[in-house]
Design a protein around this motif. Structure first.
Motif, PDB file in Angstrom:
ATOM      1  N   TRP A  86      18.784  13.021 -31.270  1.00  0.00           N
ATOM      2  CA  TRP A  86      19.321  13.468 -29.971  1.00  0.00           C
ATOM      3  C   TRP A  86      18.184  13.862 -29.035  1.00  0.00           C
ATOM      4  O   TRP A  86      18.209  13.516 -27.856  1.00  0.00           O
ATOM      5  CB  TRP A  86      20.273  14.646 -30.158  1.00  0.00           C
ATOM      6  CG  TRP A  86      21.673  14.228 -30.459  1.00  0.00           C
ATOM      7  CD1 TRP A  86      22.288  14.188 -31.673  1.00  0.00           C
ATOM      8  CD2 TRP A  86      22.645  13.793 -29.507  1.00  0.00           C
ATOM      9  NE1 TRP A  86      23.570  13.751 -31.544  1.00  0.00           N
ATOM     10  CE2 TRP A  86      23.823  13.514 -30.225  1.00  0.00           C
ATOM     11  CE3 TRP A  86      22.641  13.622 -28.126  1.00  0.00           C
ATOM     12  CZ2 TRP A  86      24.990  13.058 -29.597  1.00  0.00           C
ATOM     13  CZ3 TRP A  86      23.803  13.176 -27.499  1.00  0.00           C
ATOM     14  CH2 TRP A  86      24.957  12.900 -28.228  1.00  0.00           C
ATOM     15  N   GLU A 135      32.173  18.755 -31.767  1.00  0.00           N
ATOM     16  CA  GLU A 135      31.327  19.516 -30.840  1.00  0.00           C
ATOM     17  C   GLU A 135      31.884  20.922 -30.656  1.00  0.00           C
ATOM     18  O   GLU A 135      33.074  21.165 -30.827  1.00  0.00           O
ATOM     19  CB  GLU A 135      31.263  18.821 -29.487  1.00  0.00           C
ATOM     20  CG  GLU A 135      30.333  17.642 -29.487  1.00  0.00           C
ATOM     21  CD  GLU A 135      30.033  17.208 -28.080  1.00  0.00           C
ATOM     22  OE1 GLU A 135      29.017  17.667 -27.532  1.00  0.00           O
ATOM     23  OE2 GLU A 135      30.820  16.417 -27.544  1.00  0.00           O
ATOM     24  N   CYS A 136      31.021  21.819 -30.213  1.00  0.00           N
ATOM     25  CA  CYS A 136      31.372  23.232 -30.102  1.00  0.00           C
ATOM     26  C   CYS A 136      32.444  23.492 -29.052  1.00  0.00           C
ATOM     27  O   CYS A 136      33.099  24.525 -29.096  1.00  0.00           O
ATOM     28  CB  CYS A 136      30.130  24.069 -29.834  1.00  0.00           C
ATOM     29  SG  CYS A 136      29.208  23.593 -28.366  1.00  0.00           S
ATOM     30  N   THR A 190      25.155  24.790 -36.654  1.00  0.00           N
ATOM     31  CA  THR A 190      25.785  23.599 -37.195  1.00  0.00           C
ATOM     32  C   THR A 190      26.039  23.805 -38.670  1.00  0.00           C
ATOM     33  O   THR A 190      25.177  24.307 -39.391  1.00  0.00           O
ATOM     34  CB  THR A 190      24.878  22.362 -37.016  1.00  0.00           C
ATOM     35  OG1 THR A 190      24.652  22.145 -35.625  1.00  0.00           O
ATOM     36  CG2 THR A 190      25.508  21.123 -37.626  1.00  0.00           C
ATOM     37  N   GLU A 233      29.726  21.898 -34.877  1.00  0.00           N
ATOM     38  CA  GLU A 233      28.841  22.773 -34.113  1.00  0.00           C
ATOM     39  C   GLU A 233      29.613  23.956 -33.546  1.00  0.00           C
ATOM     40  O   GLU A 233      30.785  23.833 -33.186  1.00  0.00           O
ATOM     41  CB  GLU A 233      28.189  21.998 -32.976  1.00  0.00           C
ATOM     42  CG  GLU A 233      27.306  20.878 -33.477  1.00  0.00           C
ATOM     43  CD  GLU A 233      26.753  20.009 -32.383  1.00  0.00           C
ATOM     44  OE1 GLU A 233      27.252  20.060 -31.241  1.00  0.00           O
ATOM     45  OE2 GLU A 233      25.813  19.263 -32.672  1.00  0.00           O
TER      46      GLU A 233
END
Length: 122
Positions: free
Chosen positions: A11, A31-32, A93, A107
């Protein structure tokens, strides 16, 4: 821990192929802030769309890490630019590895700046 470090490094370098190499074909990435990506093709579509829209990962530094069996955990500081606006937050994570690749990755993000509590609620 190598798989999670390689995922994050991909990333940082904006290298979709490197990220995809760390994942199982049927991976789940969460994803968070809510989106769930199921399988490598969906992760690739997400990365292409994000980078294609001008998103950049400006920094993603692991601050602590741990592993137990097939579970990897890392805390980190993340910085990015999205739609011309810089952003940053701390997060963590939790990942599960299967046969040397990440099968599950979730995450979490802090929602406010961290501070030392002084015994009084403000």
């Amino acid at each position: 821990m190598d798989q999670l470090e390689a995922y994050i490094d991909g990333w940082r370098r904006h290298d979709s192929a490197a990220v995809l190499e760390t994942l199982t074909d049927d991976c789940v990435v969460i994803e968070c802030y809510g989106p769930v990506y199921r399988g490598k093709p969906r992760v690739e579509q997400w990365m292409d769309a994000w980078f294609g829209a001008g998103g950049t990962v400006d920094a993603w530094e692991i601050t602590s890490r741990a592993a137990a069996g097939d579970v990897l955990v890392a805390e980190w500081h993340f910085e990015c630019t999205w739609k011309g606006e810089p952003g940053a937050f701390d997060g963590a994570t939790v990942a599960r590895v299967d046969q040397g690749r990440i099968a599950y990755l979730r995450e979490y993000a802090t929602t406010a700046p961290l501070y030392d509590w002084t015994g009084v609620w403000t």
